[in-house]
Each structure stands twice: as C-alpha cells, then as structure tokens.
Design a protein around this motif. Structure first.
Motif, PDB file in Angstrom:
ATOM      1  N   ARG A   5       0.840  -1.193   0.000  1.00  0.00           N
ATOM      2  CA  ARG A   5       0.000   0.000   0.000  1.00  0.00           C
ATOM      3  C   ARG A   5       0.876   1.245   0.000  1.00  0.00           C
ATOM      4  O   ARG A   5       1.932   1.271   0.593  1.00  0.00           O
ATOM      5  CB  ARG A   5      -0.905  -0.006   1.239  1.00  0.00           C
ATOM      6  CG  ARG A   5      -1.906  -1.147   1.232  1.00  0.00           C
ATOM      7  CD  ARG A   5      -2.941  -0.973   0.176  1.00  0.00           C
ATOM      8  NE  ARG A   5      -3.917  -2.063   0.128  1.00  0.00           N
ATOM      9  CZ  ARG A   5      -4.804  -2.214  -0.834  1.00  0.00           C
ATOM     10  NH1 ARG A   5      -4.834  -1.359  -1.839  1.00  0.00           N
ATOM     11  NH2 ARG A   5      -5.663  -3.214  -0.802  1.00  0.00           N
ATOM     12  N   LYS A   6       0.369   2.274  -0.663  1.00  0.00           N
ATOM     13  CA  LYS A   6       1.163   3.499  -0.792  1.00  0.00           C
ATOM     14  C   LYS A   6       1.393   4.183   0.544  1.00  0.00           C
ATOM     15  O   LYS A   6       2.400   4.843   0.754  1.00  0.00           O
ATOM     16  CB  LYS A   6       0.452   4.476  -1.734  1.00  0.00           C
ATOM     17  CG  LYS A   6       0.461   4.077  -3.173  1.00  0.00           C
ATOM     18  CD  LYS A   6       0.205   5.306  -4.063  1.00  0.00           C
ATOM     19  CE  LYS A   6       0.064   4.928  -5.511  1.00  0.00           C
ATOM     20  NZ  LYS A   6      -1.305   4.797  -5.977  1.00  0.00           N
ATOM     21  N   LYS A   7       0.416   4.102   1.425  1.00  0.00           N
ATOM     22  CA  LYS A   7       0.466   4.766   2.744  1.00  0.00           C
ATOM     23  C   LYS A   7       0.808   6.239   2.603  1.00  0.00           C
ATOM     24  O   LYS A   7       1.613   6.783   3.345  1.00  0.00           O
ATOM     25  CB  LYS A   7       1.501   4.079   3.636  1.00  0.00           C
ATOM     26  CG  LYS A   7       1.157   2.623   3.916  1.00  0.00           C
ATOM     27  CD  LYS A   7       2.082   2.033   4.957  1.00  0.00           C
ATOM     28  CE  LYS A   7       2.671   0.736   4.477  1.00  0.00           C
ATOM     29  NZ  LYS A   7       3.485   0.053   5.443  1.00  0.00           N
ATOM     30  N   GLN A   8       0.151   6.864   1.620  1.00  0.00           N
ATOM     31  CA  GLN A   8       0.436   8.269   1.386  1.00  0.00           C
ATOM     32  C   GLN A   8      -0.536   9.118   2.183  1.00  0.00           C
ATOM     33  O   GLN A   8      -1.747   8.997   2.026  1.00  0.00           O
ATOM     34  CB  GLN A   8       0.277   8.535  -0.113  1.00  0.00           C
ATOM     35  CG  GLN A   8       0.659   9.915  -0.551  1.00  0.00           C
ATOM     36  CD  GLN A   8       0.317  10.109  -2.031  1.00  0.00           C
ATOM     37  OE1 GLN A   8       0.365   9.154  -2.814  1.00  0.00           O
ATOM     38  NE2 GLN A   8      -0.068  11.306  -2.393  1.00  0.00           N
ATOM     39  N   PHE A   9       0.011   9.985   3.051  1.00  0.00           N
ATOM     40  CA  PHE A   9      -0.851  10.826   3.875  1.00  0.00           C
ATOM     41  C   PHE A   9      -1.199  12.099   3.112  1.00  0.00           C
ATOM     42  O   PHE A   9      -0.329  12.789   2.595  1.00  0.00           O
ATOM     43  CB  PHE A   9      -0.161  11.176   5.202  1.00  0.00           C
ATOM     44  CG  PHE A   9      -0.224  10.041   6.184  1.00  0.00           C
ATOM     45  CD1 PHE A   9       0.668   8.978   6.099  1.00  0.00           C
ATOM     46  CD2 PHE A   9      -1.201  10.006   7.175  1.00  0.00           C
ATOM     47  CE1 PHE A   9       0.593   7.913   6.981  1.00  0.00           C
ATOM     48  CE2 PHE A   9      -1.273   8.947   8.067  1.00  0.00           C
ATOM     49  CZ  PHE A   9      -0.383   7.895   7.974  1.00  0.00           C
ATOM     50  N   LEU A  10      -2.492  12.401   3.049  1.00  0.00           N
ATOM     51  CA  LEU A  10      -2.936  13.598   2.357  1.00  0.00           C
ATOM     52  C   LEU A  10      -2.856  14.781   3.314  1.00  0.00           C
ATOM     53  O   LEU A  10      -3.196  14.673   4.488  1.00  0.00           O
ATOM     54  CB  LEU A  10      -4.376  13.429   1.856  1.00  0.00           C
ATOM     55  CG  LEU A  10      -4.622  12.221   0.946  1.00  0.00           C
ATOM     56  CD1 LEU A  10      -6.076  12.174   0.512  1.00  0.00           C
ATOM     57  CD2 LEU A  10      -3.709  12.239  -0.265  1.00  0.00           C
ATOM     58  N   ILE A  68      -9.389  13.671  -2.207  1.00  0.00           N
ATOM     59  CA  ILE A  68     -10.028  12.346  -2.156  1.00  0.00           C
ATOM     60  C   ILE A  68     -10.962  12.185  -3.354  1.00  0.00           C
ATOM     61  O   ILE A  68     -10.964  11.149  -4.028  1.00  0.00           O
ATOM     62  CB  ILE A  68     -10.841  12.151  -0.855  1.00  0.00           C
ATOM     63  CG1 ILE A  68      -9.940  12.250   0.374  1.00  0.00           C
ATOM     64  CG2 ILE A  68     -11.531  10.795  -0.873  1.00  0.00           C
ATOM     65  CD1 ILE A  68     -10.701  12.155   1.682  1.00  0.00           C
ATOM     66  N   ILE A  96      -8.992  11.425  -6.407  1.00  0.00           N
ATOM     67  CA  ILE A  96      -8.483  10.048  -6.389  1.00  0.00           C
ATOM     68  C   ILE A  96      -9.584   9.064  -6.779  1.00  0.00           C
ATOM     69  O   ILE A  96      -9.378   8.157  -7.574  1.00  0.00           O
ATOM     70  CB  ILE A  96      -7.938   9.679  -4.989  1.00  0.00           C
ATOM     71  CG1 ILE A  96      -6.687  10.503  -4.686  1.00  0.00           C
ATOM     72  CG2 ILE A  96      -7.615   8.189  -4.902  1.00  0.00           C
ATOM     73  CD1 ILE A  96      -6.285  10.469  -3.233  1.00  0.00           C
ATOM     74  N   ILE A 100     -13.315   2.803   0.592  1.00  0.00           N
ATOM     75  CA  ILE A 100     -13.116   3.989   1.419  1.00  0.00           C
ATOM     76  C   ILE A 100     -13.500   3.610   2.841  1.00  0.00           C
ATOM     77  O   ILE A 100     -14.649   3.268   3.111  1.00  0.00           O
ATOM     78  CB  ILE A 100     -13.996   5.163   0.939  1.00  0.00           C
ATOM     79  CG1 ILE A 100     -13.800   5.373  -0.562  1.00  0.00           C
ATOM     80  CG2 ILE A 100     -13.655   6.433   1.714  1.00  0.00           C
ATOM     81  CD1 ILE A 100     -14.816   6.318  -1.181  1.00  0.00           C
ATOM     82  N   VAL A 160      -7.216   1.672  -1.531  1.00  0.00           N
ATOM     83  CA  VAL A 160      -7.858   1.849  -0.231  1.00  0.00           C
ATOM     84  C   VAL A 160      -7.601   3.263   0.262  1.00  0.00           C
ATOM     85  O   VAL A 160      -6.465   3.729   0.298  1.00  0.00           O
ATOM     86  CB  VAL A 160      -7.307   0.840   0.801  1.00  0.00           C
ATOM     87  CG1 VAL A 160      -7.893   1.116   2.178  1.00  0.00           C
ATOM     88  CG2 VAL A 160      -7.620  -0.581   0.373  1.00  0.00           C
ATOM     89  N   ILE A 161      -8.690   3.939   0.603  1.00  0.00           N
ATOM     90  CA  ILE A 161      -8.587   5.279   1.188  1.00  0.00           C
ATOM     91  C   ILE A 161      -9.085   5.159   2.624  1.00  0.00           C
ATOM     92  O   ILE A 161     -10.152   4.584   2.860  1.00  0.00           O
ATOM     93  CB  ILE A 161      -9.477   6.281   0.424  1.00  0.00           C
ATOM     94  CG1 ILE A 161      -9.091   6.285  -1.058  1.00  0.00           C
ATOM     95  CG2 ILE A 161      -9.369   7.678   1.025  1.00  0.00           C
ATOM     96  CD1 ILE A 161     -10.061   7.052  -1.937  1.00  0.00           C
ATOM     97  N   ALA A 218      -3.512   1.154   3.844  1.00  0.00           N
ATOM     98  CA  ALA A 218      -4.226   2.057   2.936  1.00  0.00           C
ATOM     99  C   ALA A 218      -3.253   2.703   1.973  1.00  0.00           C
ATOM    100  O   ALA A 218      -2.068   2.868   2.265  1.00  0.00           O
ATOM    101  CB  ALA A 218      -4.959   3.126   3.745  1.00  0.00           C
ATOM    102  N   ASP A 219      -3.787   3.073   0.805  1.00  0.00           N
ATOM    103  CA  ASP A 219      -2.964   3.805  -0.157  1.00  0.00           C
ATOM    104  C   ASP A 219      -2.974   5.287   0.156  1.00  0.00           C
ATOM    105  O   ASP A 219      -1.961   5.967   0.090  1.00  0.00           O
ATOM    106  CB  ASP A 219      -3.490   3.553  -1.575  1.00  0.00           C
ATOM    107  CG  ASP A 219      -3.369   2.098  -1.967  1.00  0.00           C
ATOM    108  OD1 ASP A 219      -4.407   1.419  -2.099  1.00  0.00           O
ATOM    109  OD2 ASP A 219      -2.222   1.627  -2.103  1.00  0.00           O
ATOM    110  N   TYR A 220      -4.167   5.785   0.491  1.00  0.00           N
ATOM    111  CA  TYR A 220      -4.287   7.212   0.804  1.00  0.00           C
ATOM    112  C   TYR A 220      -4.841   7.358   2.213  1.00  0.00           C
ATOM    113  O   TYR A 220      -5.910   6.840   2.527  1.00  0.00           O
ATOM    114  CB  TYR A 220      -5.184   7.909  -0.229  1.00  0.00           C
ATOM    115  CG  TYR A 220      -4.636   7.758  -1.630  1.00  0.00           C
ATOM    116  CD1 TYR A 220      -5.154   6.809  -2.508  1.00  0.00           C
ATOM    117  CD2 TYR A 220      -3.554   8.535  -2.060  1.00  0.00           C
ATOM    118  CE1 TYR A 220      -4.623   6.649  -3.774  1.00  0.00           C
ATOM    119  CE2 TYR A 220      -3.019   8.383  -3.326  1.00  0.00           C
ATOM    120  CZ  TYR A 220      -3.548   7.433  -4.169  1.00  0.00           C
ATOM    121  OH  TYR A 220      -3.011   7.260  -5.430  1.00  0.00           O
ATOM    122  N   CYS A 221      -4.080   8.071   3.048  1.00  0.00           N
ATOM    123  CA  CYS A 221      -4.418   8.155   4.462  1.00  0.00           C
ATOM    124  C   CYS A 221      -4.802   9.571   4.840  1.00  0.00           C
ATOM    125  O   CYS A 221      -4.098  10.522   4.499  1.00  0.00           O
ATOM    126  CB  CYS A 221      -3.217   7.739   5.312  1.00  0.00           C
ATOM    127  SG  CYS A 221      -2.487   6.176   4.778  1.00  0.00           S
TER     128      CYS A 221
END
Lengths: 262, 339, 414
Positions: free
Chosen positions: A238-243, A254, A257, B277, B297-298, B312-315
């Motif tokens: 998983r990217k684990k990218q924090f927005l 979001i 995305i 999500i 996964v968000i 998750a991909d976007y946290c």
C-alpha cells in the motif's frame, strides 16, 4: 444414497511464488490445505448423510501426496477416498479436469449427488461444477447454501444465493451441487473415527486406464487453454500516502483520487 | 486435443457478449463488456454481437446497440422469462452453432459463470475465468487473456489453440462502460426458439430478488466503523453519488446501525472492489482481511496511529464528521463538471 | 394431621432423565473432583458473570447436573472464561474448571459446540494458529529488527511469542518491546520465527481434549528437535498450558517455562536490570503520549492465567513499582480477587454482546483509581481492555503491557 465430494488439495496461495527464470510455479516447501470451499462441500454432503443416510465418497485428481489431506475428510465422516492419480492427468485445465473427474465418478456406479466447492483458491475458475454437470449429464444446483432432498421422489432442492437475493430451485436426481464458499461451518474431525480414517485401507488409487479415460481428453493434451506466460504479481504494498491540507483541500484530493480510479 | 464443434478455420470474425439484465435494464457488467468488445472489434475489424434471452427483449436490444453492438441475437420465449441453466444453455448452444463467433464473453456473475462453464464443455472449447485483460492477436484472431490466480499473487497469460469459440468471463468493474449513442444502427436477429416445458429440468420454487446486497460484486465500497458513530446516512448518500455500496465493521452491525449482510471482514464479507473507502475504522486485522483485495484503499481516521493506515494507499488523519460532508460537496461539483 | 402428610406432590416437580454415561464421563475426566461438590453455591455467587448479567451462569446448577448426569447446560458452559474465581472460593477445592472442560469435551463428541469453534480448530490444523493467519507470515512482526533465531549453542532461553501476539497489529508492538527489554537485560534468547508452533491452549480452553493432546505432542517434538530446554513466554496462557498441562500429555522430562515478568523481576531484584534515570525526559522528547513529567499513576490488571491460576502476583508488581517516576495503585478487585477481562476459556473466539463484557467493568474500576495507565501482562487482557476503553470512549487512559513500560524505562546499553 451415494454422494461424491470432489476435493482438491491446493497450495496456500500466499506462499506461491513464480520462478522468474523458468516462469514456473515454485511448489517446493509450500504448505498445502484442502481447498476451503471443498470443506464446505464436505460439510454439506456429511449433513445430508446425517439426515438421509448413505455413503459419502471423496474423489480427487492428483498425486499420492494428496492422501493425508483427504484423510482429514474421512475423519470428518466421509467413507472412502478415490484418488485419480496418473502423470498423464497432470496439467489439466477445467475441460480436461471435469472430463477426468466425470470418468472417475462414472466408475463408482450409481451416484445420486456430486458436491463441489464453487471454486478453488488456486485457479478460481468456478467452472468445474457446471462442467461436471455437462459431462455427467446430471442436473445442476449452483451457488448452493442449503440443500434438501426428497429421495423417494428423486428430487433435490437448493437455495441459490445471487446478488443479494436468492432462489429456491428444484432439480431431479442425480445432480451436481456447487457449494457456496463459507455457507456452513465444516465440522471438525471426529477423534473416535480418526485412527480408522487415516488407515491406508480407506484409499483407492486409480490411474487413467482404470477409469477408461481417453488420453486425448486428459491432462495437457486435453486442455484447449494454454498458459503462455506466468509472472509474480507485484506485491501489493500500500502506498500509505498521507494527504495534507485543510479539510476542504483534502476532500477535493479524495474526490479526485476516486474519480481517477473508477 | 478435444476438437471443438467448430474451429479457427470456420469461425466467424465476431465477438459475442452474453447480455444480462438487472432492475434498471442491461446489467452494468454487460455494458462494460460491450464497451470492451467494441474496442476489440474495432481493432480487429470484427463484428460485435450481443446475445439476449428472455421473454421481452426489444428495449434491451435497442440499448445494447446503443452501447456498441453491431447485431443482437435475440431469443424471446415465455420459458426464457426466468434464467434456468437448462433453457438458456440449450438456446444459446444452438445460437452459437449458427453464428459461430470467434470470441464469446460472459460476465463473471452467478448466471454468467454457470452458463459459460456448461457451454464450454458442450462446445468442447476453452474458457478463461475472471480475466483482467483481453487482446485479440491481429491476423490469427487468437484471444489472449490476462488472468490472476492464487488469490492475486500470480499473473498468467492464457491463450487458446484452434478451439472455438474462445470463451472468457470477466468480473464487474474490470472494464469501463461508455455512454450510449442512441443514433447507432444495428441488426436485430430474432432467433427462433423451440422449447418445451419438458426440456427444463430446473423448477424455480421461490425467487426473492435483490432486496439484499451482494458486496462481493461491488466495484466501490464505502465502509464505516465505530468512528462514524452510526451516521450511515452520509455514507449512503456518498454511495449513491458514486454508484457504490455501503459496508461496515462489526461494532455498527452489533449496534444495529446496518445489516449483517453489510459486515466486512473475516466473519463477514470479503470484497474485492476497485476502491474501498474506510471511514472511522481502526483497522483490526479481522476487518483488513475483508478489504485487502481492493485495488485502492482510502482511509479516514482521527487517530494517527490507527493500524488501518498500514493497509491504505491514501491516508487521512481527520474527523470523518468534517471530511465526509466536504467530500460529498466536492464530488457533486466535480461530477457536474464532467457532464 | 393426616391432611398435612401430603408433603410431596409428584406432579409439581420437573422430571429429569439421568444419563449414566454422562456422569461417568465427567467423573472420569475430572478424576472424581466433581463428586466433592456439596452445592453450597459459593461459585455462582463469586462468578463475574453475576456482575454483568444476573443469572447468566449458574455454576452450582451445572455442577449438580454434571454430578447426576443431567444434560441441561445448553450454551451456558461456553460462557465460562476459566478465570478460577469460583475455584478459589470453593470450600471443597472442586476443580470447577475441569468440570466445565469435561462438559465441553462431551459437547465436542456430540458435535454441539458454539459456532466459530470448529473453524478455530481447523485454523490450527491448517495454519498452526487459531486466527486463520498465513503461517509463513508468523515472523513478520520482527520486521528488520534482528530478532535472534533460537540457537541452543548460543541461547539459554527460547522466547515463545505465541500466535496472538505474532499476528495482531497491536500486540506485535508488545513482542517487539519485549525483545528489546530482554536484550537490554542481558538475557540470551532466540525465537523460532515462522517455525514457531501453536502451544495448543485455545484447543484446551474450548475443551477438545484429544486434539489438544495431538497439538501438544507435536509442539513438544518441535521444541525437542530445536534443542529447547528453557522457555520464556509472552502470554500467561501459553505459560499455563506449558507449565501445568504438558506434563500430562507426555510423561517425560520436558522444558522449563517462565513467564517474562518472572524472569525480569528476578533480574531486577538481583540488580541485573537497571532503569534509566532520564527515561521520562527522553520519553517526553520522543512524544510518548502516556508519559508525563509528574508522577505517573499506574494500575495493574492481574491476568487470571498468571495470577489466580499460577499464584503469580508479585513479579509484575515488582517490575512496575521498580520503575522510577511511577506510582502503583491497586484496583478495587485485585490479586486473588482480580476481575477477569473476559478473554479466557476460549472466549476470544466467541462473541460477547455489548453490555455483557467484563472488561467494560474493569476499565471503570481502573478509571476509579485515578491512574492514567492500566497495565497488564497478557495479550488477551490487553486486547479486551483496550477494546472496552475505545467502546466507552475513554481517551485519557492508556492500556499498556508491562513490557512496553519497561521498554521505555529500561537502561539500554550503548
């Protein structure tokens, strides 16, 4: 009443690797298990045996190494194992597999029910049950979560779960029942039966000739689909990218995305 | 090698799609397959056909043509009103032998899989399941499929030799659908149906249509955990906008905020949507098991240390009560722009 | 007078059919202990189920039924968390836990067990752990942190992590902390990694006696082949089953076992473990949310499987009281009267509805002490208590394993 359960022994999916040089699956050292939906199929067959009596046979296509796994099924309550084992049977796609299984089932004589898990964890085609119905010329109940039998009238009813709703279907016996994954809770082994179950006497091994299989229809020869390439799927990290940003900015990100990915 | 009933030499240069219907018309998966089929047909210079079985087909035939089909093989009969494997496979078998398509596509739906599985054997041909990619080799007309196995860990390229039709099933959400073009013209082939009641072994005793939900078929899921404090209304609104489904973890199910059929996780449903999500969900592993197959996964959670962020991909570290209404606004305005 | 002789109206009584086979089995499987019960009712009175749901678990009636051979227990036997509170107060020393296990073992033979439990046993059969987690990933918790792999020529102890702590996200942090603490304390230990087998406690706790024996025999063999002689466990459940039940499985010399709190308390008392005098300052710099410059108030949840079952109350208290800057407080029910978290007896694999969870009560008791940290030394306690904490919305108290506290406070070499 004679029921047959088609059981496949599969490698644990998470342990399978593809050798990048030979482009083949590395099976060595990989743990195996009974294909989980086949456990549900076994449970359904054994529940029917509890209610209506009769015998439950396990049929499987594979090498002798499958035997200890299949014996767990006998410990659950099945009566005998028929293993179709022959190097000519290997490499079969679903057409060849269903053909081979159908020949094994035919050799057993008069069979009332054939239970299969709806799909297997390795190939997951989900085609074996309907293919088996074709070869055997049996009726079919698919995606079944419950069955009820009327042996005297020669009928079987199944609850077929589809898209949030369900159907109750009735077909004549003999029939193939494909069992929905996780529809029941497979009983644990009966320890009073276990020693008897794990005895070699519970196993019959048949080769291709013994089941009268046409060599053009089994194994690699009998498979119209051909795997022309194999590769390891990239590990899903998983990217684990924090927005970052204000809540409104994050909400916009979001939304973007979501729209980009759908 | 088993010989199929017709082969590459005499197969038609056509792709056929088995069309399914839902409450609102043609099923989403059928529209997706028509779009993909159209693309393949254009590239190969082939025809795209649709197969429609039922008791009243005319409207759907029009829709199918608008969505890209060149011709529709339509079989109308009262005994085809409900799907039964016996009736449908019998009629389709005759259609296929008549039209001899080179490629035959089905949705990997309950009906689609059953039908494809039995026809493949009847036709003595190959069937590739759950394809994530399809290509037709120019010249030879061979179908090459991308298929994943072992729970997604292994990717395979699968082809067929000379057997025809080349069959494949595809899951919903893999390909995208295109908007209809109501000016498209197409041919309607009304296929004569000779069916008697005695031909059908399957009796439908009871039918309860999808009042419930099948999360396993959803291509977008928005799930709520303890953190949303029972506010599934907002999630439902978002799901409606996004044409997705709502799911939940065990605590809101226990508390009665949503139905058990919508519980995601080890003791609930394991889904494989394109997008998941996760709102106000901490991410215990028995839940993760239910969404780990999602492509994207968000996760939104106010606790920066929530385990969900590892999966998750976007946290987003934030309060769902603030973020979700803003997300709704943002989506509504962005979607308006698209149209 | 004659009129009053009608003392006994047969029609007013319930009639029960006595099953001889049943009471013979219970008698045999409890080595006669069930017969000692004289129906005083103390057990029902002290059982924690009485606190959350009155009348839920009538221990006395179940014992009576078992003595007579009455099959009247239905689902109640699965409520027992094996906390031993009843056994502590039983004036005749009846092994009440064994009676419940015997009844459960009979339920397995009749195939009348709670949903989810056959699946849990299958998970151990196919995956070597009760959580349906991939066995090949059992050592993933170690990450890149150089956890030593057990080598009998180099290590005195096998550190046995256990299934739950190997796979649960939250508990993996406890495993990592414990490794650091033992290393800092100079203990020579290693782990079996992905080859670590299940101790079998979940099987025993749900009463499947034959499969427990099978699992235990298999684990003993793995330990023997690896040259294991001494074991430190993370979980009191693994500790209890190794210490008290493995000797019944195989009558031969086996490995020694301690719980991590015991060996560390010994080392602390022997002067081999030191705490850093600047640990609080450093922890504040590193933003440990549970650390404050003022006195940190800590209370302790006695795990049933360490405390009541094995009489070990001292070791965790020695450790906690030994950390400078920490003030130790007891909860209302403590030591022998500690309130069970609700996770034992196989209940980690069964649903307990909200409102019936012992851990909810326990969290309230912890809050009443005014402590900011609720410490424990058991993975099940930790999970249950943290879950309750979150459900009750209590944000100002932290649930931590003793190992996690030690990890921050202990003086580390270099």
């Amino acid at each position: 009443m004679i029921s047959v359960v088609c059981v496949k022994v599969v490698p644990k999916s998470e342990e399978i690797r593809v050798d990048p040089d030979t482009m083949m699956l590395i099976r060595e050292g990989v743990r195996s298990e009974i294909n989980p939906p086949d456990m549900n199929a076994l449970e359904m067959a054994l529940s029917a045996k509890d209610r209506y009596g009769g015998q439950v046979y396990i049929i499987s296509m594979g090498p002798p190494a499958f035997v200890p796994f299949l014996q767990a099924g006998v410990a659950m309550g099945a009566d005998h194992i028929y293993l179709l084992s022959d190097f000519t049977l290997a490499g079969a796609d679903t057409l060849a597999t269903t053909y081979t299984l159908s020949k094994g089932i035919r050799k057993l004589g008069d069979v009332d029910l054939v239970f299969c898990g709806e799909e297997s964890s390795d190939g997951a085609t989900g085609q074996v049950p309907s293919g088996l119905s074709e070869w055997l010329n049996f009726a079919g109940l698919t995606l079944t979560t419950e069955t009820a039998l009327d042996i005297e009238s020669g009928l079987a009813r199944g609850r077929r779960e589809i898209g949030g709703g369900y159907q109750i279907l009735e077909v004549p016996l003999p029939c193939v029942v494909s069992v929905k994954t996780a529809c029941n809770e497979p009983r644990f082994m009966d320890y009073e039966r276990k020693e008897w179950a794990f005895d070699r006497e519970r196993v019959t091994i048949w080769d291709a000739e013994q089941i009268d299989a046409d060599p053009d229809l089994t194994g690699v020869k009998g498979s119209p689909t051909v795997v022309s390439g194999l590769s390891q799927a990239p590990v899903r990290n998983r990217k684990k990218q924090f927005l970052e940003g204000s809540p409104a900015e994050i909400a916009d990100q979001i939304a973007e995305i979501i729209l980009q990915n759908s | 090698m088993p010989l199929s009933l017709y082969n590459a030499d005499n197969a038609d240069q056509s792709i056929w799609v088995y069309l399914e219907r839902d409450r609102d018309g043609l099923a989403g998966i059928s529209l997706e397959l028509l779009a993909k089929g159209r693309q393949l047909a254009d590239q190969a210079g082939w025809i795209l056909g649709g197969i429609l079985l039922g008791s009243q087909n005319s409207e759907l035939c029009r829709a199918a043509i608008a969505h890209g089909a060149d011709e529709i093989w339509s079989a109308e009969h009262v005994l085809l009103a409900d799907f039964t494997i016996d009736a449908y496979s019998r009629v389709m078998f005759e259609m296929i032998l008549k039209g001899m398509p080179g490629v035959l596509l089905f949705g990997a739906t309950p009906d689609g899989r059953d039908l494809a599985g039995c026809l493949a054997v009847r036709l003595r041909t190959g069937l590739n399941a759950d394809c994530t990619g399809l290509r037709i080799r120019p010249g030879s007309g061979e179908l090459v499929c991308d298929v994943s196995g072992f729970g997604g860990g292994v990717l395979a390229l699968i082809e067929m030799g000379l057997n025809r039709p080349q069959m494949a099933t595809v899951r919903p959400g893999v390909f995208s659908k295109f908007p209809p073009d109501w000016n498209r013209a197409g041919k309607l082939i009304e296929f004569p149906v000779l069916l008697k009641e005695a031909d059908i072994q399957t009796r439908i005793i009871e039918k309860v249509s999808a009042e419930g939900v099948d999360l396993t078929q959803a291509s977008l899921i928005i799930a709520g955990g303890r953190g949303i404090e029972g506010d599934f209304e907002t999630l439902r609104e978002l799901a409606d906008i996004l044409e997705g489904e709502v799911g939940g973890t065990r605590p809101p199910v226990d508390d009665g905020y949503i139905e058990r059929e919508r519980q995601i996780g080890q003791t609930g449903v394991v889904c494989s949507p394109k997008i998941a999500i996760c709102c106000g969900i901490s991410g215990a592993f028995h839940f993760i098991v239910g969404v780990e197959k999602a492509e994207v996964v968000i996760a939104i959670n106010s606790d920066p240390g929530a385990p969900i962020f590892e999966h998750a991909d976007y946290c987003v570290v934030g309060d769902v009560r603030t973020i979700l209404p803003l997300l709704k606004e943002s989506l509504q305005s962005q979607l308006v722009e698209e149209i | 007078m004659a009129k009053n002789l009608k003392l006994f109206d047969q029609n007013a009584c319930d009639t029960y059919l006595l099953n001889e086979d049943l009471w013979e089995k219970v008698d045999e499987r409890t080595s006669g202990s069930v017969n000692l019960c004289f129906q005083c009712g103390e057990c029902t009175a002290v059982c924690p189920w009485g606190i959350v749901k009155e009348g839920a678990l009538k221990v006395r009636s179940i014992l009576r039924g078992a003595q007579l051979g009455i099959e009247d227990w239905e689902k109640d036997i699965w409520l027992c968390t094996n906390c031993d509170q009843c056994q502590l107060y039983c004036p005749r020393g009846v092994q009440i836990g064994d009676v419940f296990q015997a009844l459960r073992s009979i339920s397995w033979e009749k195939r009348e067990v709670e949903s989810g439990l056959p699946g849990m046993l299958w998970s151990i059969y196919w995956n070597d752990n009760p959580w349906s987690q991939p066995p090949s990933e059992r050592f993933a918790w170690a990450g890149n942190s150089n956890v030593p792999v057990y080598d009998p020529s180099k290590h005195e102890f096998l550190l046995y992590i256990g299934c739950t702590s190997s796979f649960d996200n939250r508990l993996q942090r406890v495993a990592q902390a414990l490794v650091r603490v033992l290393t800092a304390a100079g203990v020579r230990f290693g782990c079996l990694g992905a080859a670590e087998p299940c101790c079998g406690e979940p099987v025993k706790s749900v009463g499947h006696a034959p499969y427990f024996y099978e699992t235990a025999r298999s684990t003993i063999r793995v330990f023997k082949d690896a040259g294991v002689e001494k074991v430190i466990t993370l979980s009191p459940h693994c500790y209890d089953v190794f210490k008290n039940h493995y000797n019944k499985v195989l009558e031969e010399e086996q490995f020694e076992v301690v719980h991590y709190s015991q060996i560390l308390a010994d080392l602390l008392e022997g002067g081999k473990v030191e705490f850093s005098s600047e640990w609080i300052a450093r922890a504040l710099e590193n933003h440990y949310s549970w650390v404050t410059p003022e006195e940190i108030l800590v209370t302790f949840q006695d795990p049933c499987y360490l405390g009541r079952k094995n009489n070990e109350y001292r070791a965790p208290r020695t450790l906690l009281s030994g950390i400078p800057g920490i003030k130790f407080l007891e909860m209302e029910n403590h030591m022998q009267d500690g309130l069970c978290c609700g996770g034992g007896g196989g209940r980690m694999w069964l649903e307990t509805p909200p409102g019936e969870r012992f851990s909810d009560i326990r969290v309230m008791q912890a809050l009443e002490t005014g402590a900011s940290i609720l410490a424990t030394a058991c993975p099940f306690c930790l999970v249950c208590l943290e879950d309750s904490m979150r459900a009750l919305g209590k944000e100002n108290m932290f649930v931590l394993d003793v190992a996690e506290l030690l990890d921050v406070a202990i003086a580390k070499p270099g």
